[in-house]
Design an enzyme around this catalytic site. Sequence first.
Site, PDB file in Angstrom:
ATOM      1  N   TYR A 144       0.855  -1.186   0.000  1.00 55.20           N
ATOM      2  CA  TYR A 144       0.000   0.000   0.000  1.00 55.20           C
ATOM      3  C   TYR A 144       0.893   1.239   0.000  1.00 55.20           C
ATOM      4  O   TYR A 144       1.839   1.319   0.784  1.00 55.20           O
ATOM      5  CB  TYR A 144      -0.898  -0.005   1.240  1.00 55.20           C
ATOM      6  CG  TYR A 144      -1.834   1.174   1.323  1.00 55.20           C
ATOM      7  CD1 TYR A 144      -2.853   1.343   0.379  1.00 55.20           C
ATOM      8  CD2 TYR A 144      -1.718   2.116   2.338  1.00 55.20           C
ATOM      9  CE1 TYR A 144      -3.722   2.427   0.460  1.00 55.20           C
ATOM     10  CE2 TYR A 144      -2.579   3.202   2.425  1.00 55.20           C
ATOM     11  CZ  TYR A 144      -3.584   3.356   1.487  1.00 55.20           C
ATOM     12  OH  TYR A 144      -4.439   4.423   1.564  1.00 55.20           O
ATOM     13  N   ASP A 239       9.152   2.856   0.209  1.00 53.24           N
ATOM     14  CA  ASP A 239       8.075   3.488   0.951  1.00 53.24           C
ATOM     15  C   ASP A 239       8.247   3.086   2.416  1.00 53.24           C
ATOM     16  O   ASP A 239       7.856   1.998   2.828  1.00 53.24           O
ATOM     17  CB  ASP A 239       6.721   3.024   0.396  1.00 53.24           C
ATOM     18  CG  ASP A 239       5.562   3.573   1.204  1.00 53.24           C
ATOM     19  OD1 ASP A 239       5.811   4.228   2.243  1.00 53.24           O
ATOM     20  OD2 ASP A 239       4.405   3.338   0.802  1.00 53.24           O
ATOM     21  N   LYS A 267       3.544   8.672   9.150  1.00 53.72           N
ATOM     22  CA  LYS A 267       3.324   8.023  10.454  1.00 53.72           C
ATOM     23  C   LYS A 267       4.291   8.521  11.547  1.00 53.72           C
ATOM     24  O   LYS A 267       4.122   9.635  12.020  1.00 53.72           O
ATOM     25  CB  LYS A 267       3.313   6.507  10.277  1.00 53.72           C
ATOM     26  CG  LYS A 267       2.200   6.121   9.286  1.00 53.72           C
ATOM     27  CD  LYS A 267       1.776   4.689   9.239  1.00 53.72           C
ATOM     28  CE  LYS A 267       0.486   4.581   8.440  1.00 53.72           C
ATOM     29  NZ  LYS A 267       0.547   3.821   7.215  1.00 53.72           N
TER      30      LYS A 267
HETATM   31  C1  LIG Z   1      -0.023   4.358   5.821  1.00 52.47           C
HETATM   32  C2  LIG Z   1       0.785   4.144   4.618  1.00 52.47           C
HETATM   33  C3  LIG Z   1       0.733   5.015   3.528  1.00 52.47           C
HETATM   34  C4  LIG Z   1      -0.257   6.126   3.433  1.00 52.47           C
HETATM   35  O1  LIG Z   1      -0.073   7.109   4.398  1.00 52.47           O
HETATM   36  P1  LIG Z   1      -1.307   8.100   4.743  1.00 52.47           P
HETATM   37  O2  LIG Z   1      -0.712   9.049   5.733  1.00 52.47           O
HETATM   38  O3  LIG Z   1      -2.381   7.227   5.286  1.00 52.47           O
HETATM   39  O4  LIG Z   1      -1.710   8.765   3.487  1.00 52.47           O
HETATM   40  C5  LIG Z   1       1.624   4.828   2.496  1.00 52.47           C
HETATM   41  N1  LIG Z   1       2.511   3.812   2.527  1.00 52.47           N
HETATM   42  C6  LIG Z   1       2.575   2.955   3.553  1.00 52.47           C
HETATM   43  C7  LIG Z   1       3.596   1.875   3.538  1.00 52.47           C
HETATM   44  C8  LIG Z   1       1.707   3.067   4.617  1.00 52.47           C
HETATM   45  O5  LIG Z   1       1.756   2.172   5.608  1.00 52.47           O
END
Ligand SMILES: *Cc1c(COP(=O)(O)O)cnc(C)c1O
Length: 428
Positions: A144, A239, A267
């Site tokens: 994601y 990511d 995060k």
């Molecule tokens: C949570 C998450 C996102 C998205 O971040 P948001 O602040 O919810 O837009 C992107 N990549 C990873 C790996 C994530 O865990």
Amino acid sequence: MNYTRSSALFVQAEKVIPGGVNSPVRAFKAVGGTPIFVKEAKGAYLFDEDGNRLIDYINSWGPMILGHAHEPVVNAVVDKAKKGTSFGMPTEIETQIAELAVAMVPNIDKIRFVNSGTEACMSAVRLARGFTGKDKIIKFAGCYHGHSDSFLIQAGSGAVTFGAPNSPGVTQGTAKDTLLARYNDIENVKQLIDANPNEIACIILEPVAGNMGCIPPKEAFLEDLRSLCDAHNILLIFDEVMTGFRLAKGGAQELFNVNADIVCFGKVIGGGLPVGAFAARNEIMEYLAPLGPVYQAGTLSGNPLAMAAGLAMLTEIHNDSELFNRLEEKTAYLHKGIAEALQANNVTHTINRVGSMISVHFDKDPVVDFDSAAKGNNDTFKTFFHGLLNEGIYIAPSAFETWFITDALSYKDLDDTIAAVRVVAKTL
Ligand SMILES: *Cc1c(COP(=O)(O)O)cnc(C)c1O
């Protein structure tokens, strides 16, 4: 446990908010029932609107690595708020957090702050496309990267060359530039590169997958991706929205000793306020406006409250040389306790763990990619989830989520959690 007030608040919310929630993962669609409404939180605990105390294993989906309402973070935000909450002009604190992030994370010279992980990943891909002059990207099924169009593509079958949109609203035009690969399958990535010569701008992945449960990269997978990218003039994007400042000070790049070209954060970096960021070496970051041609902007980017929370958080992490050892030990302790409780009751399971990320899968086979994660027993998970909730333990309401361990958890909390698993395991 009594959830009368939460249920009533949910009914009210549903009338004015789609599905009653502002992010779908909060709804209890996958497990049944209605979401818990939280009133406040402190340390490792949530207190809901019915007065229940829950031990929290979501921790805002990652950010609260030091626990809820952590004092240095709260104080930093309160102090800043009194001095104005947004200016749309540069502030010194943006440089301070940037300097600290650049010092903590390997292989980056410059960092740009945005408002979410979604924005970070979306901007990183645009930058990679601008920098390489190529259009296509490779992503992995089950990873994601936020909800921007290019990423909402899911695996169809086998060797997919053209992705198919999996959310209405994503155009075929966008979908065709996103190629899907199987996580941990380097041959599959090679095939995609060979089938699209000189067309791929970047490969983006979660260096430890956390959005299909926790899935570690196989031995040499990250190194092999690095080599493929070098050989084909492709940028490698880690990511690290989930893994950044969680698996090590320098995230997965440091833990696995593999360098990415662009790194995305979110995060933890915001300490619980809406923050994302992306970073790279000078050559790449200087391609970004106002220095370079790739446009990216944000009215509230680098917001003083968000930067204050993030700076306080990163400072704590930077100054605590034992933090990651403690997190590792606590998570390993929990891992062992849960495994023993499930084994004692003959519950078929697999537990994956990297550092303070852990997930419990109700399947006997190794969970290494999206397909193996998806075949876990969801009915068992539902019973597990509601059983734990009843015992005052809050895990994510989906079998595809990682548990995030916070340093605020005491060994007594972990023992209570393991005792709860022992009770619930008898019902599985
Ligand atoms: C949570 C998450 C996102 C998205 O971040 P948001 O602040 O919810 O837009 C992107 N990549 C990873 C790996 C994530 O865990």
